[in-house]
Design a protein around this motif. Structure first.
Motif, PDB file in Angstrom:
ATOM      1  N   ALA A 309       0.607 -29.708  32.429  1.00 19.03           N
ATOM      2  CA  ALA A 309       1.316 -29.500  34.098  1.00 19.03           C
ATOM      3  C   ALA A 309       1.651 -30.889  34.339  1.00 19.03           C
ATOM      4  CB  ALA A 309       0.289 -29.295  35.122  1.00 19.03           C
ATOM      5  N   THR A 310       2.801 -31.070  35.142  1.00 25.73           N
ATOM      6  CA  THR A 310       3.376 -32.440  35.795  1.00 25.73           C
ATOM      7  C   THR A 310       3.865 -32.359  36.987  1.00 25.73           C
ATOM      8  OG1 THR A 310       4.062 -32.829  33.278  1.00 25.73           O
ATOM      9  CG2 THR A 310       4.582 -34.241  34.936  1.00 25.73           C
ATOM     10  N   PRO A 311       3.261 -32.666  37.964  1.00 26.97           N
ATOM     11  CA  PRO A 311       3.668 -32.798  39.470  1.00 26.97           C
ATOM     12  C   PRO A 311       4.903 -33.642  39.453  1.00 26.97           C
ATOM     13  CG  PRO A 311       1.056 -33.012  39.327  1.00 26.97           C
ATOM     14  CD  PRO A 311       1.605 -33.442  37.950  1.00 26.97           C
ATOM     15  N   TYR A 312       5.880 -33.070  40.364  1.00 28.52           N
ATOM     16  CA  TYR A 312       6.922 -34.103  40.771  1.00 28.52           C
ATOM     17  C   TYR A 312       7.192 -34.051  42.027  1.00 28.52           C
ATOM     18  CZ  TYR A 312       9.193 -29.428  40.291  1.00 28.52           C
ATOM     19  OH  TYR A 312       9.288 -27.936  40.662  1.00 28.52           O
ATOM     20  N   SER A 313       7.963 -34.966  42.567  1.00 23.80           N
ATOM     21  CA  SER A 313       8.361 -35.180  44.131  1.00 23.80           C
ATOM     22  C   SER A 313       9.531 -34.311  44.530  1.00 23.80           C
ATOM     23  CB  SER A 313       8.887 -36.620  44.135  1.00 23.80           C
ATOM     24  OG  SER A 313       9.053 -36.553  45.699  1.00 23.80           O
ATOM     25  N   LEU A 333       5.629 -28.860  36.921  1.00 26.19           N
ATOM     26  CA  LEU A 333       6.196 -28.326  36.105  1.00 26.19           C
ATOM     27  C   LEU A 333       5.053 -28.024  35.023  1.00 26.19           C
ATOM     28  CD1 LEU A 333       8.619 -27.535  34.005  1.00 26.19           C
ATOM     29  CD2 LEU A 333       8.604 -29.987  33.405  1.00 26.19           C
ATOM     30  N   LYS A 334       5.028 -26.773  34.608  1.00 32.72           N
ATOM     31  CA  LYS A 334       3.769 -26.143  33.725  1.00 32.72           C
ATOM     32  C   LYS A 334       4.560 -25.753  32.544  1.00 32.72           C
ATOM     33  CE  LYS A 334       0.289 -24.323  34.909  1.00 32.72           C
ATOM     34  NZ  LYS A 334      -0.845 -23.311  35.547  1.00 32.72           N
ATOM     35  N   LEU A 335       3.925 -26.281  31.249  1.00 41.98           N
ATOM     36  CA  LEU A 335       4.621 -26.012  29.981  1.00 41.98           C
ATOM     37  C   LEU A 335       3.548 -25.751  28.931  1.00 41.98           C
ATOM     38  CD1 LEU A 335       7.294 -28.957  29.546  1.00 41.98           C
ATOM     39  CD2 LEU A 335       7.763 -26.671  29.832  1.00 41.98           C
ATOM     40  N   GLN A 336       3.710 -24.695  28.114  1.00 48.42           N
ATOM     41  CA  GLN A 336       2.877 -24.222  27.029  1.00 48.42           C
ATOM     42  C   GLN A 336       3.354 -24.988  25.835  1.00 48.42           C
ATOM     43  OE1 GLN A 336       1.908 -20.308  25.455  1.00 48.42           O
ATOM     44  NE2 GLN A 336      -0.255 -20.750  25.728  1.00 48.42           N
ATOM     45  N   ALA A 367      14.162 -33.156  29.042  1.00 47.86           N
ATOM     46  CA  ALA A 367      14.937 -32.039  29.186  1.00 47.86           C
ATOM     47  C   ALA A 367      14.588 -30.807  30.015  1.00 47.86           C
ATOM     48  CB  ALA A 367      15.453 -31.549  27.707  1.00 47.86           C
ATOM     49  N   SER A 368      13.170 -30.558  29.707  1.00 46.31           N
ATOM     50  CA  SER A 368      12.477 -29.669  30.689  1.00 46.31           C
ATOM     51  C   SER A 368      12.361 -30.029  31.994  1.00 46.31           C
ATOM     52  CB  SER A 368      11.175 -29.099  30.061  1.00 46.31           C
ATOM     53  OG  SER A 368      11.097 -28.887  28.629  1.00 46.31           O
ATOM     54  N   MET A 369      12.066 -31.137  32.352  1.00 50.41           N
ATOM     55  CA  MET A 369      11.806 -31.776  33.674  1.00 50.41           C
ATOM     56  C   MET A 369      13.295 -31.784  34.323  1.00 50.41           C
ATOM     57  SD  MET A 369      10.135 -32.524  36.146  1.00 50.41           S
ATOM     58  CE  MET A 369       8.397 -32.663  35.793  1.00 50.41           C
ATOM     59  N   SER A 370      14.416 -32.101  33.629  1.00 49.97           N
ATOM     60  CA  SER A 370      15.657 -32.106  34.301  1.00 49.97           C
ATOM     61  C   SER A 370      16.156 -30.581  34.616  1.00 49.97           C
ATOM     62  CB  SER A 370      16.671 -32.837  33.250  1.00 49.97           C
ATOM     63  OG  SER A 370      16.327 -34.079  33.258  1.00 49.97           O
ATOM     64  N   ALA A 371      15.800 -29.706  33.784  1.00 50.11           N
ATOM     65  CA  ALA A 371      16.187 -28.528  33.827  1.00 50.11           C
ATOM     66  C   ALA A 371      15.276 -27.742  35.078  1.00 50.11           C
ATOM     67  CB  ALA A 371      15.841 -27.629  32.807  1.00 50.11           C
ATOM     68  N   GLU A 372      14.165 -28.112  35.257  1.00 47.84           N
ATOM     69  CA  GLU A 372      13.391 -27.640  36.361  1.00 47.84           C
ATOM     70  C   GLU A 372      13.911 -28.260  37.700  1.00 47.84           C
ATOM     71  OE1 GLU A 372       9.510 -26.378  38.322  1.00 47.84           O
ATOM     72  OE2 GLU A 372      10.648 -26.044  36.594  1.00 47.84           O
ATOM     73  N   SER A 375      17.383 -26.688  38.525  1.00 46.62           N
ATOM     74  CA  SER A 375      17.201 -25.341  39.134  1.00 46.62           C
ATOM     75  C   SER A 375      16.677 -24.884  40.750  1.00 46.62           C
ATOM     76  CB  SER A 375      16.217 -24.444  38.249  1.00 46.62           C
ATOM     77  OG  SER A 375      14.854 -24.826  38.332  1.00 46.62           O
ATOM     78  N   LEU A 376      16.159 -25.950  41.309  1.00 44.81           N
ATOM     79  CA  LEU A 376      15.837 -25.875  42.552  1.00 44.81           C
ATOM     80  C   LEU A 376      16.755 -25.572  43.575  1.00 44.81           C
ATOM     81  CD1 LEU A 376      13.100 -29.089  42.595  1.00 44.81           C
ATOM     82  CD2 LEU A 376      12.655 -26.510  42.741  1.00 44.81           C
ATOM     83  N   PRO A 377      16.599 -24.929  44.547  1.00 49.49           N
ATOM     84  CA  PRO A 377      15.354 -24.215  45.064  1.00 49.49           C
ATOM     85  C   PRO A 377      15.088 -22.639  44.329  1.00 49.49           C
ATOM     86  CG  PRO A 377      16.897 -24.008  46.654  1.00 49.49           C
ATOM     87  CD  PRO A 377      17.619 -24.592  45.485  1.00 49.49           C
ATOM     88  N   ASN A 378      15.858 -22.656  43.369  1.00 47.69           N
ATOM     89  CA  ASN A 378      15.482 -21.015  42.801  1.00 47.69           C
ATOM     90  C   ASN A 378      14.753 -20.820  41.857  1.00 47.69           C
ATOM     91  OD1 ASN A 378      18.194 -20.505  44.235  1.00 47.69           O
ATOM     92  ND2 ASN A 378      19.198 -21.479  42.620  1.00 47.69           N
ATOM     93  N   ASP A 379      13.928 -19.820  41.692  1.00 46.40           N
ATOM     94  CA  ASP A 379      12.799 -19.427  40.788  1.00 46.40           C
ATOM     95  C   ASP A 379      11.841 -20.522  40.555  1.00 46.40           C
ATOM     96  OD1 ASP A 379      13.996 -17.096  40.645  1.00 46.40           O
ATOM     97  OD2 ASP A 379      15.299 -17.365  38.991  1.00 46.40           O
ATOM     98  N   ASN A 380      11.176 -21.017  41.620  1.00 41.35           N
ATOM     99  CA  ASN A 380      10.203 -22.009  41.515  1.00 41.35           C
ATOM    100  C   ASN A 380       8.865 -21.396  41.899  1.00 41.35           C
ATOM    101  OD1 ASN A 380       8.625 -24.537  42.438  1.00 41.35           O
ATOM    102  ND2 ASN A 380      10.136 -25.301  41.092  1.00 41.35           N
TER     103      ASN A 380
END
Length: 494
Positions: A309-313, A333-336, A367-372, A375-380
């Motif tokens: 898990a990685t919190p972001y502002s 952001l949570k990633l398995q 790349a995953s964080m950039s995509a996250e 995508s805001l504010p959709n599907d969060n």
């Protein structure tokens, strides 16, 4: 906000709930609910202050500076009522007695400065906020540092500990930036009378996260989120489980203790690590993920995968200042980790190939964080909070079930402040948080100073993860960061 007197008897909460603006945002209720259950205790940011002089009445200087900071940040002028109920709310205090908010922690003669800080943090992270309906849920702990040999000067560490519902990680950095400014620009007038601050009625809290951002949830995301939480066997046969330490139990709550391990990396090593990250098109947080995963792969050979898990502002979307304001505007952001990535990392022996895989994981994280963020504010996941009917039941239901997260990396970034000769300055910053009964098994909390060191405060709840394992991972992380900074190959002990 309505008013309530500080340091007196609690008033009837119902009269305040007539004002809907007091009701906490749903994202803030995550912190009030977990705290009311004792599952998660709080956050802290610790900064080291130095000056070349020996000012008189140092205690009074600190108290007056803190008073000015409190009046600058409305979040510090609140209490929380009905924390154990669904209608928890913030209430503005009429006054605050700083004598109950500031305490001193004197190191033992045999302790190093870092050991004293770790001890103070471990104790504070184990405390719940008492009398929360009329006492502000934050505290200042002053820890004197050792005198410099053959020189005049004064130094101390200030721990700013606070309830997570009031503020996020960046808020702790904002506090210390404000405190340094107050120390270096003393006023002829004091906002204190017998240690008491009168709080102006004009102060207002920051806009709640859900008000500032209109989160939108699609049906596909909604169903995936619900199913991933329930994990029915018929839909996920043989689905891989991440290693996440011991399952949450009431024993963890009864024996609640946050362990703290501090790691400091010198500024010269940090500078070279950042240069390496730039050359590899990765971020420091991404590199930390790669290095920690590499260590866990070696230290937990039975694990098939790990979840991070990685919190972001979210301040870039809410309009809250990233440097000067306090509030709780954060996502995660949570990633398995893919099983084949973990398997490949475990099987590779050549140090050059190991480093290539680490940088690949670091770039994948970026790349995953950039995509996250894109995508805001959709599907969060924050947008799913309104669908939680009872947060208390939700947290309690987590006891006896596997944790969802192996570890969390929370990076509050680099603290940049102006330093001038002969004035107060800051030399380092430490971010930390309590262990969690139901949250991540391990927390890696990262902070740094411009032209100063980077610190990683690793915290974990006693009994959730083997202490020797965490100590070994921290040693691996220190060694690996030095190797990256010095351009050396990383070879971990098996």
């Amino acid at each position: 906000m309505k008013n309530v007197k500080a340091c007196g008897k609690s008033v009837s909460p119902e009269q305040y709930l007539e004002d809907a603006s007091l009701i906490q945002a749903r994202s803030e209720k995550f912190s009030t609910v977990s705290h009311s259950l004792g599952f998660y205790r709080g956050v802290a940011n610790t900064a080291r202050y130095r000056t070349d002089t020996e000012p008189q009445l140092l205690g009074s200087i600190i108290e007056t500076a803190v008073a000015r900071v409190v009046l600058k940040h409305p979040a510090l002028c609140c209490t929380i009522i009905n924390e154990d109920r669904r209608d928890s709310a913030f209430v503005r205090l009429e006054s605050i007695d700083l004598s109950s908010c500031i305490r001193y922690h004197l190191p033992k003669p045999s302790q190093t400065e870092d050991d004293a800080i770790a001890e103070a943090l471990s104790f504070q992270h184990g405390q719940t906020w008492s009398n929360i309906d009329f006492q502000p849920p934050w505290k200042i702990i002053v820890v004197p540092t050792k005198k410099w040999p053959d020189t005049k000067g004064t130094g101390f560490d200030i721990i700013f500990a606070y309830h997570h519902a009031l503020a996020d990680g960046l808020s702790g950095v904002a506090f210390h930036r404000s405190l340094l400014e107050a120390l270096n620009n003393p006023s002829d007038t004091t906002p204190l009378t017998n240690h008491v601050i009168q709080v102006p009625e004009s102060l207002t809290l920051a806009v709640p996260l859900e008000t500032a951002i209109d989160f939108k949830i699609g049906w596909i995301f909604f169903m995936k989120t619900i199913l991933s939480t329930v994990q029915p066997k018929w839909l996920f046969p043989g689905s891989p489980s991440s290693w996440t330490g011991a399952m949450p139990s009431m024993e963890h709550l009864e024996n609640y203790k946050t362990n703290v391990r501090l790691l400091q990396i010198s500024s010269d090593i940090v500078s070279r690590v950042l240069s390496a990250c730039k050359a590899e098109k990765a971020t420091l947080t991404g590199l930390l993920h790669g290095l920690i995963l590499m260590s866990l792969v070696k230290r937990v050979p039975s694990a098939s995968t790990f979840t991070t898990a990685t919190p972001y502002s979210l301040r870039h979307l809410t309009g809250m200042s990233p440097t000067d304001e306090m509030g709780n505007h954060v996502g995660s952001l949570k990633l398995q980790q893919p099983i084949d990535v973990i398997s490949d990392l475990r099987s590779v022996k050549d140090p050059t190939e190991v480093m290539k895989q680490i940088w690949t994981m670091a770039r994948d994280f970026r790349a995953s964080m950039s995509a996250e963020l894109a995508s805001l504010p959709n599907d969060n996941l924050i947008g799913m909070i309104p669908y939680i009917s009872d947060m208390h039941k939700m947290f309690i239901s987590m006891v006896g079930r596997p944790r969802s997260t192996t570890y969390e990396i929370s990076n509050v970034g680099c603290l940049r402040v102006q330093g001038e000769p002969g004035r107060w300055r800051m030399e380092r910053d430490i971010f930390s948080q309590s262990g969690s009964v139901t949250g991540a098994a391990i927390y890696f909390n990262v902070a740094s100073m411009a032209d100063g060191p980077l610190t990683i405060a690793t915290t974990w709840l006693e009994g959730v993860v083997d202490n020797v394992l965490v100590e070994d991972v921290v040693k691996d992380l220190e060694y690996s960061l030095r190797c990256v900074g010095e351009g050396k190959e990383i070879v971990l002990d098996q």
